[in-house]
Design an enzyme around this catalytic site. Sequence first.
Site, PDB file in Angstrom:
ATOM      1  N   GLU A  53       0.867  -1.172   0.000  1.00  0.00           N
ATOM      2  CA  GLU A  53       0.000   0.000   0.000  1.00  0.00           C
ATOM      3  C   GLU A  53       0.908   1.228   0.000  1.00  0.00           C
ATOM      4  OE1 GLU A  53      -2.414   0.060   3.473  1.00  0.00           O
ATOM      5  OE2 GLU A  53      -3.209  -1.947   3.171  1.00  0.00           O
ATOM      6  N   ASP A  64      -4.541   8.471  10.966  1.00  0.00           N
ATOM      7  CA  ASP A  64      -3.165   8.022  11.161  1.00  0.00           C
ATOM      8  C   ASP A  64      -2.584   8.547  12.466  1.00  0.00           C
ATOM      9  OD1 ASP A  64      -2.701   6.482   8.776  1.00  0.00           O
ATOM     10  OD2 ASP A  64      -2.836   8.359   7.677  1.00  0.00           O
TER      11      ASP A  64
END
Length: 270
Positions: A53, A64
């Site tokens: 990814e 995140d």
Amino acid sequence: MSGNIELLNTTLAAAKAEDRAALIAYLPAGFPTVDGGIAAIKAVAAGGADIIEVGLPHSDPVLDGPVIQTADDIALRGGVKIADVMRTVREAHEATGIPILVMTYWNPIDRYGVERFTAELAEAGGAGCILPDLPVQESALWREHAAKHGLATVFVVAPSSKDERLATITAAGSGFVYAASLMGVTGTRVSVGEQAEDLVRRTRATTSIPVCVGLGVSNADQAAEVAGFADGVIVGTAFVKCMLDAPDEAAGLAAVRSLAADLAEGVRKR
């Protein structure tokens, strides 16, 4: 070039045929530099990752944790652009031959243009996109263009997702389902826990496509634990931390390759 969803599907099927989970590694484009990011992907693939990814750095990566935020900030300060993300996908795919997906928030694609983004990603050899903040009910335009270009649409499900919602999400997705192992942002965890296993079980009840687990896996033991119930093990923060903690780029590349090798061994111990 048509998209590589078929390569993604056959890679996941091959891992299943070997009675193991696939190892999926995440690294942001442009970190520590565009060339350095491509080198890191090659190192992780050499260590044993099955699928990569590529993160599209974003100024407000709400899902995140601090490690990936730090890497994104370095990439953005370095001037990374979507063109650099496409170059990363192209060069990484050409060098490794494995499926490369882009993980991105929706806003950059929306601003860039859905048709342009999907066409360029397919042309670069990309296998598809993971879209953590795109609601399924607002995804018709994306899915239309992704399907036209042979790209997978990977949606994220969470432990809070009700069964009815899971069915809606999995019916719209392709490639695999990204199961977030716990509520919260990305980062390594001491334990990946039972929530993830329950989520995989509930998700599998709604779909036949593979279910891969991310958020928190950082070592071979955790990879083996998750591989016991998931079709794929997704690792991101631990790789990024290797690069951030290394004294220089060469040491960082050696560290991510070594971690990939450990994790690749872990997913084979299910």
